[in-house]
Design an enzyme around this catalytic site. Structure first.
Site, PDB file in Angstrom:
ATOM      1  N   THR A  29      29.438 105.979  89.390  1.00  0.00           N
ATOM      2  CA  THR A  29      30.377 104.742  88.811  1.00  0.00           C
ATOM      3  C   THR A  29      29.834 103.896  87.786  1.00  0.00           C
ATOM      4  O   THR A  29      29.840 102.688  87.561  1.00  0.00           O
ATOM      5  CB  THR A  29      30.728 103.742  90.020  1.00  0.00           C
ATOM      6  OG1 THR A  29      29.395 103.493  90.557  1.00  0.00           O
ATOM      7  CG2 THR A  29      31.553 104.563  90.965  1.00  0.00           C
ATOM      8  N   ASP A  81      24.807 113.285  72.071  1.00  0.00           N
ATOM      9  CA  ASP A  81      24.045 112.003  71.928  1.00  0.00           C
ATOM     10  C   ASP A  81      23.018 112.066  72.823  1.00  0.00           C
ATOM     11  O   ASP A  81      21.903 111.248  72.845  1.00  0.00           O
ATOM     12  CB  ASP A  81      24.851 110.899  71.744  1.00  0.00           C
ATOM     13  CG  ASP A  81      25.514 110.619  70.308  1.00  0.00           C
ATOM     14  OD1 ASP A  81      25.288 111.313  69.643  1.00  0.00           O
ATOM     15  OD2 ASP A  81      26.311 109.713  70.309  1.00  0.00           O
ATOM     16  N   TYR A 107      26.679 104.540  84.245  1.00  0.00           N
ATOM     17  CA  TYR A 107      26.900 105.108  82.767  1.00  0.00           C
ATOM     18  C   TYR A 107      27.750 106.661  82.843  1.00  0.00           C
ATOM     19  O   TYR A 107      28.468 106.737  81.964  1.00  0.00           O
ATOM     20  CB  TYR A 107      25.399 105.486  82.220  1.00  0.00           C
ATOM     21  CG  TYR A 107      25.198 105.688  80.734  1.00  0.00           C
ATOM     22  CD1 TYR A 107      26.424 105.563  79.870  1.00  0.00           C
ATOM     23  CD2 TYR A 107      24.032 106.143  80.492  1.00  0.00           C
ATOM     24  CE1 TYR A 107      26.234 105.942  78.759  1.00  0.00           C
ATOM     25  CE2 TYR A 107      23.771 106.255  78.860  1.00  0.00           C
ATOM     26  CZ  TYR A 107      25.029 106.285  78.179  1.00  0.00           C
ATOM     27  OH  TYR A 107      24.693 106.876  76.762  1.00  0.00           O
ATOM     28  N   ASP A 154      23.596  94.495  90.509  1.00  0.00           N
ATOM     29  CA  ASP A 154      23.294  95.864  90.945  1.00  0.00           C
ATOM     30  C   ASP A 154      21.758  96.303  90.180  1.00  0.00           C
ATOM     31  O   ASP A 154      21.164  97.019  90.677  1.00  0.00           O
ATOM     32  CB  ASP A 154      24.215  96.870  90.499  1.00  0.00           C
ATOM     33  CG  ASP A 154      25.572  96.941  91.182  1.00  0.00           C
ATOM     34  OD1 ASP A 154      25.253  96.244  92.360  1.00  0.00           O
ATOM     35  OD2 ASP A 154      26.419  97.497  91.055  1.00  0.00           O
TER      36      ASP A 154
END
Length: 298
Positions: free
Chosen positions: A195, A184, A197, A80
């Site tokens: 789908t 963060d 991170y 990907d």
């Protein structure tokens, strides 16, 4: 019967594989695919870097812009990550892409390497499912001047580096103040990136047909700060208020170092990426297979 795609490009991974068996294996794979494309009656072009890295210079080659201008279809061999990079670079040309999976997950490079011939033959003759995905256009404004601009297919991520401490971000949507967030970082993900991170950070999965984005905080200081789905016609502005060693990542492949006061604007791009899948392809079947839903069930 002649194929409907007469000019077909093949692109492999850009990084040079390790010497020895690894590079020989990569060369054999791309060479096999090239021979198959020619045997179908198509005019073949290897992407120039692929041809050079794998020593396949006896085939015709084109650079990325040449592929966009002259080819009807592009076969992307890799994972990907490879497809994300190729998709961004060819988006302005509208060249349809087919992914042959040589990576791990393969949400968008979905044709298994060991059965690519059976999958490609019908596609070459017009039997396929078309899957169009939106792109994001993002820019970094510093003192009102755009100092960095990039497309993203998956996501735009603003986060801290390896140093300790949180970042503080001011978030606006269409000029309306949303929140000051300490975390963060923050992810702005497309349905394609939902789908990736975003999912790991607790965001929802968005069906590719949904014209929306999802804003997902990364380890927020306030636990009530939750993911939110927005229409992709919105403009998201993220201002860096505080923190150290902060960067903006675009599909985790392009990076911009940020300063306090920088604003990252994320808009829907005018360009889209078109993936072609084998007939009968299903988004839900992909989720079941890749996420191992109902594993062992009927």
């Amino acid at each position: 019967m002649m194929p409907i795609f007469r000019r077909v490009a093949v692109i492999g991974k850009y990084q040079r594989p390790a010497a020895g068996p690894a590079i020989e294996g990569a060369r054999a794979i791309v060479d096999d695919i090239a021979r198959f494309v020619i045997a179908q009656g198509c005019n073949l072009a290897l992407e120039a870097e692929t041809a050079a890295l794998l020593d396949l210079t006896h085939y015709p080659s084109l650079d990325i812009d040449g592929i966009g201008r002259h080819c009807d279809l592009c076969l992307v061999v890799g994972g990907d990550g490879t497809m994300l990079g190729v998709g961004r670079r060819l988006a302005s040309y509208g060249t349809p892409l087919v992914g042959i999976n040589q990576g791990r997950l393969g949400f968008i490079t979905d044709i298994p390497l060991d059965s690519y011939q059976d999958a490609l033959q019908p596609i070459f003759h017009g039997e396929y499912e078309e899957d169009v995905r939106p792109l994001m256009q993002a820019c970094v404004l510093r003192d009102g001047v755009c100092v960095f601009e990039e497309l993203a297919l998956n996501d735009v991520v603003v986060n801290r580096g390896s140093t300790s401490g949180m970042v503080e971000l001011r978030i606006e949507v269409d000029g309306a103040f949303v929140a000051n967030q300490r975390a963060d970082g923050l992810i702005v993900a497309s349905p394609t990136g939902s789908t990736a991170y975003s999912l790991s950070a607790g965001g929802p999965m968005l069906h590719p047909s949904i014209p929306g984005w999802v804003l997902v905080p990364i380890a927020p200081h306030t636990l009530s700060n939750r993911p939110i789905v927005l229409p992709d016609a919105s403009e998201v502005a993220i201002e860096v208020v505080g923190g150290r060693d902060i960067s903006a990542n675009f599909d985790m492949q392009s990076l911009a170092s940020l300063q306090h006061g920088d604003r990252i604007l994320v808009r829907r791009s005018a360009h889209r990426v078109c993936f072609l899948h084998p007939r009968g392809w299903s988004y839900f079947a992909t989720l079941r297979r890749k996420l191992r839903w109902n594993e062992g069930g009927s």
